[in-house]
Design an enzyme around this catalytic site. Structure first.
Site, PDB file in Angstrom:
ATOM      1  N   ASP A  47       0.855  -1.187   0.000  1.00 30.13           N
ATOM      2  CA  ASP A  47       0.000   0.000   0.000  1.00 30.13           C
ATOM      3  C   ASP A  47       0.895   1.242   0.000  1.00 30.13           C
ATOM      4  O   ASP A  47       2.032   1.191   0.478  1.00 30.13           O
ATOM      5  CB  ASP A  47      -0.876  -0.025   1.254  1.00 30.13           C
ATOM      6  CG  ASP A  47      -1.642   1.260   1.439  1.00 30.13           C
ATOM      7  OD1 ASP A  47      -2.388   1.640   0.530  1.00 30.13           O
ATOM      8  OD2 ASP A  47      -1.472   1.891   2.508  1.00 30.13           O
ATOM      9  N   ASP A 105      -1.489  -0.578   6.183  1.00 32.87           N
ATOM     10  CA  ASP A 105      -1.521  -0.026   7.538  1.00 32.87           C
ATOM     11  C   ASP A 105      -2.895   0.429   8.001  1.00 32.87           C
ATOM     12  O   ASP A 105      -3.079   0.730   9.171  1.00 32.87           O
ATOM     13  CB  ASP A 105      -0.561   1.170   7.633  1.00 32.87           C
ATOM     14  CG  ASP A 105      -1.075   2.379   6.864  1.00 32.87           C
ATOM     15  OD1 ASP A 105      -1.574   2.187   5.737  1.00 32.87           O
ATOM     16  OD2 ASP A 105      -0.976   3.501   7.393  1.00 32.87           O
ATOM     17  N   ASP A 108      -7.196  -1.519   4.316  1.00 36.22           N
ATOM     18  CA  ASP A 108      -6.320  -2.581   3.811  1.00 36.22           C
ATOM     19  C   ASP A 108      -6.684  -3.960   4.369  1.00 36.22           C
ATOM     20  O   ASP A 108      -6.100  -4.964   3.959  1.00 36.22           O
ATOM     21  CB  ASP A 108      -4.858  -2.274   4.175  1.00 36.22           C
ATOM     22  CG  ASP A 108      -4.359  -1.006   3.511  1.00 36.22           C
ATOM     23  OD1 ASP A 108      -4.728  -0.772   2.350  1.00 36.22           O
ATOM     24  OD2 ASP A 108      -3.606  -0.245   4.158  1.00 36.22           O
TER      25      ASP A 108
END
Length: 653
Positions: free
Chosen positions: A352, A546, A550
């Protein structure tokens, strides 16, 4: 709770080793390290060496029953613990174990008159036990050190005075004061202007961290400078420290496939070697013309001593426990030894962007408005964003700290993942988000917004476009190192996924040398890309994220890695590996530790089986004596264990 976890860590580690090589369950770590442990060994060594000297000089009185009694006295101090543990095992219907093997072999040696060898086998076995327990303690040290940071008191401000109480009795919303040098007892929000903290117990980072007013402080941090005050946000059992301890406990109880195989192997293997030893004693009587019972019994006893599988049964779990300990020391938590196995095989890393490769600390760079009252537009947008924990929302609040949300009537707030926010502010229908949110609500906006590379928060009031905020993020200094290290480790594919604009994502991918990058993604789009990668059976995919957005991607990947272990609860809970710092290079560190652990496990298996197989064959043919058997058992075990704890000293950079 933390104390229970501490006990469970010890029990789980002990259970991993089973009853082999000393049954770590039978004594506490403290008693194993006590000086009294050495007394039986010392007594046996003195009497045994005296017996060897008397044998060498062939002293007249040292014969017959006197010699037998002498070696029995030397034997008992080191043998009694094995008899005790064998009795306990038999009561649990465990007939084929380490202790039974040693007792049968040494008593058999006494029966055929090999008194010194009988004592030597049990003596060296006990010395090996002592070293093995020491090795286990060393392997636990990094993980056990977490328990040392458990705060045992909290200074709570109640009725205008300070009361020192147990942290577990402190309620959410109470105010706590922490002096310089003291540990933060619970998770909370900083009330003092700023303070410096040692976070190494939680993150593995030695560099002090500065925390300012309004930012979170976590249980286990050490206040370094002046007195600070904070407001408690979580109960003790829900604190970050308790969560870390719980994850460590779970990690020590989840077995790898290799561990499970070795334990099943030992249960089948032990009765087989008993049967083979019996066959070595009896079968030759039918086929060997000059058969001598004592000779073939001796060979069978040698075979039994050699065959003990403890080198594998304890060194394999210890290797994984050492890997978990090394990871913990580096600020990485594996939720099980099985994930050490899996991450070692990872060849595709999907990451990410925001908060992982970038700081996730946004700043408002520019504001444009077409609304009649620009200040009102800003107030409505910031008031609505105050209901979100997203980094972009925090940036807007920090840019306008004078706008106080409780001055506004904010209702019907909805946060739409990957889009933005909607709600009523003082009766106005307000939207704040990206272009997808505007298109979803059929709101036309200025076309120049599509050409802006930075993050843009568009504002609509009462279904009409009102203006936009330009917000930028910056790349973490560690991100270049992270991707470079992954490439050096042979990771064949690196992918970046982000809900941010594609133009920003593409630029960052080029800058960091990431193979593939995709922007403008919703959480379900991230899942789609991971599923697509997993369709190729050669790909073992790790996803690093994080935030709460996600969580679906973390769940579906082969290995889910949560970045910043003190961040989103959802990401941490659903992940398999937790990196407690904000350094993406720790992804490579986690893979290195896992690969080193796997290499050590393979080395131990090959070495132990190779040496034991060779000496078992030599023993069956009468070439190897009891002394070689002792080396094949205790010596191989010690070498394998020392190899296992080697990972704790390695520097992973």
């Amino acid at each position: 709770m933390a104390l229970d976890i501490a006990k469970n860590i010890e029990t789980n580690c002990s259970n991993d080793a089973g009853r082999c090589c000393g049954d770590l369950n039978r004594e506490s770590l403290e008693s194993n390290s006590d000086w009294k442990t050495y007394i039986p060994i010392t007594i046996t060594v003195v009497i045994f060496l005296c017996g060897i000297v008397l044998d060498y000089f062939k002293t007249d009185f040292f014969k017959g029953n006197m010699r037998l009694l002498w070696y029995i006295v030397a034997y008992l101090p080191v043998a009694l613990p094995s008899f005790k543990n064998a009795g306990t095992a038999l009561a649990q219907k465990d007939f084929f174990n380490e202790f039974t093997l040693m007792i049968v072999a040494t008593l058999g040696a006494f029966l055929i008159g090999e008194y010194p060898e009988a004592v030597a086998v049990m003596l060296f076995y006990t010395i090996g036990e002592m070293f093995q327990n020491s090795a286990v303690q060393k392997a636990r040290k990094n993980i056990k050190s977490l328990l040392d940071v458990r705060p045992d008191s909290a200074s709570v401000i109640r009725n205008g005075s300070i009361s020192v109480v147990n942290p577990e009795s402190v309620a959410i919303g109470e105010f706590v004061q922490v002096k310089a040098g003291e540990k933060i007892p619970l998770d909370g929000k900083m009330l003092t202007a700023k303070g410096s903290f040692n976070t190494s117990a939680l993150t593995g980072e030695s560099v002090p961290r500065t925390i300012r007013e309004g930012e979170p402080v976590l249980a286990g941090m050490v206040n370094l400078n002046s007195v600070i005050d904070f407001r408690v946000e979580k109960k003790y059992e829900d604190s970050s420290l308790a969560r870390v301890l719980e994850m460590v406990q779970e990690a020590s109880s989840r077995k790898s496939k290799t561990e499970l195989f070795i334990r099943r192997f030992a249960r089948i293997y032990t009765p087989i070697v008993f049967a083979l030893a019996l066959a070595i004693t009896i079968i030759p009587s039918f086929i060997v013309s000059d058969y001598l019972f004592s000779d073939w019994l001796y060979r069978a006893l040698v075979f039994l001593v050699i065959s003990c599988p403890c080198a594998l049964v304890i060194s394999i779990p210890l290797s994984y426990f050492g890997g978990i300990g090394a990871a913990s020391h580096n600020g990485i938590l594996f939720k099980g030894a099985n994930y050490l196995d899996l991450i070692a095989k990872v060849n595709t890393v999907v990451i990410d962007k925001t908060g992982t490769l970038t700081e996730g600390v946004f700043q408002v760079q520019k504001i444009e408005s077409v609304y009649p009252d620009k200040e009102k537009m800003i107030e409505y947008a910031v008031a609505l964003e105050s209901k979100s924990n997203h980094p972009i929302a925090k940036a807007m609040l920090e840019y306008h700290p004078d706008i106080l949300p409780y001055d506004f009537n904010i209702e019907n707030v909805e946060e739409i993942a990957g889009h933005g926010m909607k709600g009523l502010v003082n009766g106005k229908d307000v939207l704040t988000g990206n272009t997808k949110l505007m298109k979803l609500h059929k709101i036309k906006y200025e076309q120049k917004i599509d050409d802006i590379k930075e993050t843009v928060v568009i504002v609509a009031i009462n279904k009409e476009y009102a203006g936009f905020f330009v917000i930028s993020d910056k790349v973490k200094k560690d991100s270049w190192n992270a991707i470079s290290r992954l490439k050096k480790l042979g990771i064949k594919t690196t992918v970046m996924l982000s809900g941010d604009k594609k133009s920003i994502v593409d630029d960052l991918a080029d800058e960091l040398n990431i193979d593939f990058a995709y922007g403008d993604l919703l959480p379900e789009d991230k899942v789609y890309h991971i599923e697509k990668l997993k369709k190729d059976s050669d790909n073992i995919v790790a996803f690093v994220g994080d935030g709460i957005n996600d969580a679906p991607a973390l769940a579906i990947s082969d290995v889910g890695i949560a970045m910043g272990g003190m961040g989103s609860d959802a990401a941490v809970e659903i992940s398999d590996v937790v990196i407690q710092t904000d350094h993406p290079s720790k992804i490579a560190t986690a893979i290195q530790i896992a690969r080193s652990t796997r290499a050590i496990v393979i080395q131990n298996i090959v070495f132990a089986l190779g040496v034991k197989s060779l000496i078992m064959i030599l023993g069956a043919f009468g070439i190897a004596s009891m002394w070689e058997a002792v080396f094949a058992d205790v010596g191989v075990s010690l070498i394998a264990i020392l190899n296992s704890i080697r990972i704790l000293r390695k520097d992973f950079k």
